[in-house]
Enzyme design. Sequence first.
Site, PDB file in Angstrom:
ATOM      1  N   TYR A  55       0.821  -1.210   0.000  1.00 49.24           N
ATOM      2  CA  TYR A  55       0.000   0.000   0.000  1.00 49.24           C
ATOM      3  C   TYR A  55       0.855   1.260   0.000  1.00 49.24           C
ATOM      4  O   TYR A  55       1.767   1.426   0.813  1.00 49.24           O
ATOM      5  CB  TYR A  55      -0.950   0.050   1.213  1.00 49.24           C
ATOM      6  CG  TYR A  55      -1.642   1.390   1.276  1.00 49.24           C
ATOM      7  CD1 TYR A  55      -2.658   1.685   0.378  1.00 49.24           C
ATOM      8  CD2 TYR A  55      -1.208   2.373   2.154  1.00 49.24           C
ATOM      9  CE1 TYR A  55      -3.248   2.936   0.373  1.00 49.24           C
ATOM     10  CE2 TYR A  55      -1.797   3.626   2.157  1.00 49.24           C
ATOM     11  CZ  TYR A  55      -2.813   3.911   1.261  1.00 49.24           C
ATOM     12  OH  TYR A  55      -3.383   5.158   1.235  1.00 49.24           O
ATOM     13  N   GLY A  62      -5.274   5.705  -0.750  1.00 48.96           N
ATOM     14  CA  GLY A  62      -6.671   5.779  -0.357  1.00 48.96           C
ATOM     15  C   GLY A  62      -7.520   4.783  -1.108  1.00 48.96           C
ATOM     16  O   GLY A  62      -7.205   3.590  -1.186  1.00 48.96           O
ATOM     17  N   HIS A  85      -1.278  17.346  -2.685  1.00 50.47           N
ATOM     18  CA  HIS A  85      -1.805  17.760  -1.385  1.00 50.47           C
ATOM     19  C   HIS A  85      -1.433  19.189  -1.018  1.00 50.47           C
ATOM     20  O   HIS A  85      -1.766  19.653   0.082  1.00 50.47           O
ATOM     21  CB  HIS A  85      -1.303  16.815  -0.286  1.00 50.47           C
ATOM     22  CG  HIS A  85      -2.046  15.524  -0.196  1.00 50.47           C
ATOM     23  ND1 HIS A  85      -1.515  14.331  -0.626  1.00 50.47           N
ATOM     24  CD2 HIS A  85      -3.295  15.227   0.256  1.00 50.47           C
ATOM     25  CE1 HIS A  85      -2.383  13.363  -0.422  1.00 50.47           C
ATOM     26  NE2 HIS A  85      -3.473  13.870   0.112  1.00 50.47           N
ATOM     27  N   ASN A 197       1.947  11.214   6.155  1.00 51.16           N
ATOM     28  CA  ASN A 197       0.892  10.367   6.679  1.00 51.16           C
ATOM     29  C   ASN A 197       1.105  10.143   8.177  1.00 51.16           C
ATOM     30  O   ASN A 197       1.471   9.060   8.617  1.00 51.16           O
ATOM     31  CB  ASN A 197       0.893   9.044   5.905  1.00 51.16           C
ATOM     32  CG  ASN A 197      -0.237   8.120   6.311  1.00 51.16           C
ATOM     33  OD1 ASN A 197      -0.043   6.922   6.373  1.00 51.16           O
ATOM     34  ND2 ASN A 197      -1.408   8.652   6.563  1.00 51.16           N
ATOM     35  N   ARG A 300     -13.176  30.504  46.722  1.00 51.92           N
ATOM     36  CA  ARG A 300     -13.133  29.321  47.583  1.00 51.92           C
ATOM     37  C   ARG A 300     -12.972  28.023  46.793  1.00 51.92           C
ATOM     38  O   ARG A 300     -12.317  27.085  47.255  1.00 51.92           O
ATOM     39  CB  ARG A 300     -14.415  29.288  48.424  1.00 51.92           C
ATOM     40  CG  ARG A 300     -14.481  28.186  49.414  1.00 51.92           C
ATOM     41  CD  ARG A 300     -15.639  28.301  50.410  1.00 51.92           C
ATOM     42  NE  ARG A 300     -16.732  29.127  50.020  1.00 51.92           N
ATOM     43  CZ  ARG A 300     -18.014  28.714  49.960  1.00 51.92           C
ATOM     44  NH1 ARG A 300     -18.311  27.457  50.223  1.00 51.92           N
ATOM     45  NH2 ARG A 300     -18.977  29.549  49.648  1.00 51.92           N
TER      46      ARG A 300
END
Length: 538
Positions: A55, A62, A85, A197, A300
Site C-alpha cells: 500500500y 486511499g 496535497h 501520513n 473558595r
Amino acid sequence: MTERAVLDGRSLTIAQVVQISRGEGQVGLSEAAAERLRESRSLKLDLIATQQPIYGVTTGFGDSANNQISPAKAAELQRNMIRYHLNGTGPAATAEVARATLLIRANCLARGNSAVNPAIVDRLLDLLRHDALPVIPERGSVGASGDLVPMCYVAAPLIGEGELLYQGSVRPAADVLAELGLDPIVPEAKDGLALINGTSFSSAYAALAIARAEELAVLAETCTALASEGLNGNRSHFNAFIHEEKPHPGQITSARRVAEILADSGLALEHSQVLGLSDALEDRGYQRLTRTIQDRYSIRCAPHVIGVLRDTIDWARRWIEIEINSSNDNPLFDVAGGTVHSGGNFYGGHVVQAMDALKVAVANVADLLDRQLELLVDEKFNNGLTPNLIAPVQADEWAAGLHHGFKGMQLACSAITAEALKNTNPVSVFSRSTEAHNQDKVSMSPIAARDARTIVDLVQEVVAIHLLAACQAVEIRGAGQLATRSRAVHDLVRTVAPFVDTDRRMDVDIQAVLRLIRSGELVDAARSEEERKELADA
C-alpha cells in the site's frame, strides 16, 4: 534539561519540544535509531523487488489502493502525492509550531518502522539546525489519514519544492537549500507517504498547548491568591485538610500552591484571624460579622477548577508524549518479522480527545478568573474597595465622579472569556467522510489542537487583565501587607504597568503584561524557589 536532544523515536518529551520550538538547543539522531532506519529501508527494498503490492508504495493511495504500479514508478508516485496535497489555506503556522513539527516528524520516523531513506530524517534535522522553516498553512487536515495537507508543506522543501522561511524571508526552498549547501532529496518509494501520513502537525500544536496550559495553572493560582488578598479573603479555604479529604491530585496541588503563596499575607487571613476581627456574640441574638468567614465560589472553589486543569494536563501529557514517540504512518515495516503491515496509526484519536478536554479545562479557568475580576471591581461584592478600582478620592475633590477605573477592563475580559468558552465545542464528534468514503471516519485532531492553542492565547489575555486589576486592588488595600510571593508578582507587573490613578488607555498595559507572560518571566516569578530548582534539574 539538556541542551542537546538525541532522537531515538522513544524518549522525546514535551519539555524538549518546547525548548527546540523556541530555537534553543541542538538535535541529533541516536546511532541505534540510524541503524533501525537502515534496516527498515532495506526490508522495503527487498519487498518491492518481489513485486508484491504494498500500500502506498507500489499501489495508489486511499480508495486507489487497488491500482498496482511497477517498482519503476514508485519514486514518481511519492513526488506526485506531495504535490497534489499542496492545497492548504489560512494563516501560516508560527515558527514555533514549524520547528516542533520538524522535530516530532523526525523523531517518529527515527522509531524505525517507516522504511524511509535515512537522508529524509537527516534533512529534517538540517532544516532545524539552520532554522530554515517550512511555511505551513494551518487549515486543510482532518487528522486522518494523518495531517496530509500541512505535512506536504514540510515534505516539499526536502525535495527542492515549495518555500522556506529563512533569515526573515520566505524564499524558494531550492534557493535556500543551495545557499546552505544541501542537495534536494530524490524521493524513493514510501518517502513521501511516511513524511505526510502522520500526526506530527497536530501533535506540535498539542505539545505546545499543554506546556502553556501548565503555565496558566501556575498563573491562575497566583491570580487567585492576589484576588483573595484584594478581597480581604480567608486563606483557610486552601488548607490542606480540606483538599486531602477529596484527594484529586490536581486539586491538592492547586490548593497547596495558593496556600503557600498566601502564607504570610496580612490581607488574606487565617480563619482564626478572621474570627478574631468580630466581637464575641455573648448574649446578643444577632450581629453582623466584621469580615465574612466564607468567600464566594470563584475564590473558595478555585482549586477545584484549576485542579481539573492540572489533572487534565497530567493525562494529556502522557497521551501526547506517546504520540510523538510513535510510528504513526501507514504502512509499517516489521524488520523482525520480515513483512509489512497496513493499519491506521495515522488516526489522531488520542490527540483530539486530549485537546478537546484540555481546551474545556483551560476555558473554565478563564471563566473562574473573569468571575474573580467581577468581584474585585463591583463595590457590592469587593468588601470595601473602591467602585471599579478607581483611585480613592474624597467626595469634595474635583476628581470625584469623573473616573471609571477598571469598568472597561472588566467588559473586555468578559468578551475574551466568552470567546474562549465558545471555542470549547468538541471537534472529535465532527468527523467528516472524505476521500471517496475511504476516510469515512476521521479524527479532526489538528482543528482541536489549533482550538486549544487559540483558547490558551485568549486565557493569557484574561490573566493579563486579571493581574492588572488584582495589583490595583492590593495597592488600594495597602501593598505593604502583601504576602512575600504575591509581592514578587505584583512588583514585576509594576515594572511595565503603573497604578491607574486616572482614566487612561490600558491596552498598552495588557500587552506589556502579556509579554511578561509569554516570555515566561511572570510564570517564573510566580513559582517558588523549590519549583524553579525542580524545573532546572528536569
